[in-house]
Scaffold this motif. Structure first.
Motif, mmCIF file in Angstrom:
data_model
loop_
_atom_site.group_PDB
_atom_site.id
_atom_site.type_symbol
_atom_site.label_atom_id
_atom_site.label_comp_id
_atom_site.label_asym_id
_atom_site.label_seq_id
_atom_site.Cartn_x
_atom_site.Cartn_y
_atom_site.Cartn_z
ATOM 1 N N CYS A 118 0.831 -1.207 0.000
ATOM 2 C CA CYS A 118 0.000 0.000 0.000
ATOM 3 C C CYS A 118 0.870 1.263 0.000
ATOM 4 O O CYS A 118 1.517 1.552 -0.996
ATOM 5 C CB CYS A 118 -0.974 -0.025 1.178
ATOM 6 S SG CYS A 118 -2.366 1.124 0.985
ATOM 7 N N SER A 165 -10.932 6.429 -5.971
ATOM 8 C CA SER A 165 -10.391 5.767 -4.784
ATOM 9 C C SER A 165 -10.955 4.361 -4.690
ATOM 10 O O SER A 165 -12.084 4.100 -5.141
ATOM 11 C CB SER A 165 -10.764 6.554 -3.518
ATOM 12 O OG SER A 165 -10.217 7.848 -3.560
ATOM 13 N N TYR A 204 -11.746 1.196 -1.985
ATOM 14 C CA TYR A 204 -11.806 0.733 -0.599
ATOM 15 C C TYR A 204 -12.694 -0.510 -0.545
ATOM 16 O O TYR A 204 -13.850 -0.476 -0.957
ATOM 17 C CB TYR A 204 -12.367 1.801 0.344
ATOM 18 C CG TYR A 204 -12.372 1.334 1.777
ATOM 19 C CD1 TYR A 204 -11.203 1.361 2.544
ATOM 20 C CD2 TYR A 204 -13.518 0.804 2.357
ATOM 21 C CE1 TYR A 204 -11.177 0.901 3.847
ATOM 22 C CE2 TYR A 204 -13.511 0.337 3.656
ATOM 23 C CZ TYR A 204 -12.343 0.388 4.398
ATOM 24 O OH TYR A 204 -12.324 -0.087 5.683
ATOM 25 N N TRP A 262 -7.945 -6.838 -0.748
ATOM 26 C CA TRP A 262 -8.508 -5.710 0.009
ATOM 27 C C TRP A 262 -7.748 -4.435 -0.344
ATOM 28 O O TRP A 262 -6.563 -4.315 -0.083
ATOM 29 C CB TRP A 262 -8.419 -5.981 1.506
ATOM 30 C CG TRP A 262 -9.090 -4.918 2.338
ATOM 31 C CD1 TRP A 262 -8.485 -3.873 2.969
ATOM 32 C CD2 TRP A 262 -10.494 -4.800 2.617
ATOM 33 N NE1 TRP A 262 -9.422 -3.107 3.628
ATOM 34 C CE2 TRP A 262 -10.665 -3.659 3.426
ATOM 35 C CE3 TRP A 262 -11.615 -5.545 2.262
ATOM 36 C CZ2 TRP A 262 -11.915 -3.244 3.893
ATOM 37 C CZ3 TRP A 262 -12.860 -5.138 2.714
ATOM 38 C CH2 TRP A 262 -13.007 -4.011 3.530
ATOM 39 N N SER A 277 -7.390 -0.151 -0.105
ATOM 40 C CA SER A 277 -7.677 0.976 0.778
ATOM 41 C C SER A 277 -6.723 2.114 0.428
ATOM 42 O O SER A 277 -5.689 2.311 1.074
ATOM 43 C CB SER A 277 -7.510 0.569 2.250
ATOM 44 O OG SER A 277 -7.744 1.674 3.101
ATOM 45 N N HIS A 278 -7.055 2.867 -0.627
ATOM 46 C CA HIS A 278 -6.144 3.936 -1.045
ATOM 47 C C HIS A 278 -6.871 5.025 -1.819
ATOM 48 O O HIS A 278 -7.851 4.781 -2.521
ATOM 49 C CB HIS A 278 -5.012 3.358 -1.909
ATOM 50 C CG HIS A 278 -5.458 2.800 -3.223
ATOM 51 N ND1 HIS A 278 -5.271 3.468 -4.401
ATOM 52 C CD2 HIS A 278 -6.094 1.644 -3.546
ATOM 53 C CE1 HIS A 278 -5.765 2.756 -5.408
ATOM 54 N NE2 HIS A 278 -6.271 1.634 -4.903
ATOM 55 N N TYR A 333 -2.494 -3.252 -2.596
ATOM 56 C CA TYR A 333 -3.519 -3.759 -1.668
ATOM 57 C C TYR A 333 -2.859 -4.327 -0.398
ATOM 58 O O TYR A 333 -1.642 -4.253 -0.213
ATOM 59 C CB TYR A 333 -4.349 -4.837 -2.362
ATOM 60 C CG TYR A 333 -3.507 -5.897 -3.029
ATOM 61 C CD1 TYR A 333 -3.081 -7.025 -2.338
ATOM 62 C CD2 TYR A 333 -3.100 -5.761 -4.356
ATOM 63 C CE1 TYR A 333 -2.281 -7.988 -2.932
ATOM 64 C CE2 TYR A 333 -2.296 -6.716 -4.967
ATOM 65 C CZ TYR A 333 -1.891 -7.820 -4.246
ATOM 66 O OH TYR A 333 -1.090 -8.765 -4.836
#
Length: 340
Positions: free
Chosen positions: A82, A102, A104, A127, A129-130, A167
């Protein structure tokens, strides 16, 4: 020192301990270190691999955590996760920018041939998240995975043993994430995977025995996991040379103070002093509502009571406090916010 060590270099990510746990689940010894540690400190550990954690920052922000570029020239395999993947790209001449979209949550990526994706499905769920993304990879690298909204979900320079994923393979939501971590450890770092926690405990006890010798040891015991584990390990190392001071602050569960005393004095046969300071603590806390202020009052009073009991014992050679990683990080090893 272990023969086979992987360093998790923490850049403020919330999953740093989980990454370390996943590595240890592969029977590989692992330590978490803050990015504030010098490259010399990392080299002292003689790691076979390094994993950069995620983090909440943007790499192009000057105040964000960065690292000495020469770490990529050590010949040690590195996996960036990430924020760690963006940091690798940014540091080596790529470009990171705010993502048009984005990501998520659970996201399907498409993988291509790579040591990192051996025994991984071509299409697999991970997964994400960024809010930033890598829109240009460094020279010499190639993209090895993408999603619908992320053109660079993974990239690598196989020759230099540098790998990066946008990820989080360490979380359960990344369906084949553990396989990817295994691939990095065994296919890239060449780990043997012969480390066991039980071996680590025995070696730690032996090291304590050698270091302490005939010295007297004083341990601060709260009854919690941290100090209890430290006390038992020390007792196995030096026996009656250890004295524990158990400070009963009146904030334990019903009968817990008696249970702690019985466990350590009668079952483990440890020299134990119990300081009944319930009234003192509760008096200091009366009327205080702010949680952080309460925590500091409790910590301060614990030290004062412990000091008073220690003076009665006389000279000791070693003072022991059991501490877990999150406490170390909150106390200044990283940039974590106050968490208690």
């Amino acid at each position: 020192m272990q023969n086979e060590t992987v360093i998790v270099l923490d850049f403020g990510g919330q999953y740093n301990q989980l990454i370390a746990r996943r590595v240890r689940e592969c029977n590989v010894y692992c330590e978490v270190m803050s990015y504030k540690n010098s490259i010399e400190k990392i080299k002292e550990k003689n790691p076979v691999g390094i994993i950069f954690t995620g983090g909440p920052n943007s790499v192009y922000d000057e105040k964000s955590p960065h690292y000495d570029k020469t770490i990529f020239e050590l010949g040690i395999p590195i996996l960036g996760i990430c924020y760690g993947s963006q940091l690798m790209a940014y540091t080596l001449g790529g470009h990171v920018d705010t993502a048009p979209v984005s990501e998520y949550g659970k996201t399907e990526i498409t993988t291509s041939e790579s040591k990192l994706f051996e025994n991984v499905d071509k299409n697999t769920v991970v997964w994400m998240s960024h809010t930033d993304y890598i829109d240009k990879i460094p020279e010499g690298f190639k993209i090895t995975a993408y999603s619908n909204d992320c053109p660079c979900a993974a990239y690598e320079d196989e020759e230099k043993k540098l790998y990066a994923v946008q990820y989080h393979p360490e979380v359960n939501h990344s369906v084949q994430g553990q396989q990817m971590l295994k691939n990095f450890l065994f296919n890239v770092c060449g780990c043997k995977g012969d480390w066991l926690m039980s071996d680590f405990a025995e070696k730690s006890i032996q090291a304590l025995r050698e270091k302490i010798g005939d010295g007297k040891v004083l341990c601060a015991l709260s009854g919690g996991v941290d100090s209890s584990v430290a006390a038992v390990m020390l007792h196995k190392a030096v026996g009656k040379q250890l004295t524990c001071v158990f400070v009963d602050n009146g904030l334990l569960r019903k009968n817990e103070g008696d249970e702690v005393e019985n466990l350590f004095r009668n079952q483990f046969d440890i020299n134990l002093i119990r300081a009944n300071a319930q009234d003192r603590f509760l008096g200091k806390l009366e009327g205080v509502k702010e949680p952080e202020k309460k925590r500091k009052i409790i910590g301060e009073e614990f030290i004062r009571v412990f000091e008073a009991e220690a003076k009665k014992i006389g000279k000791v050679d070693y003072l022991v406090q059991g501490t877990i990683y999150p406490d170390v990080i909150e106390s200044g090893a990283g940039d974590a916010a106050v968490i208690k």
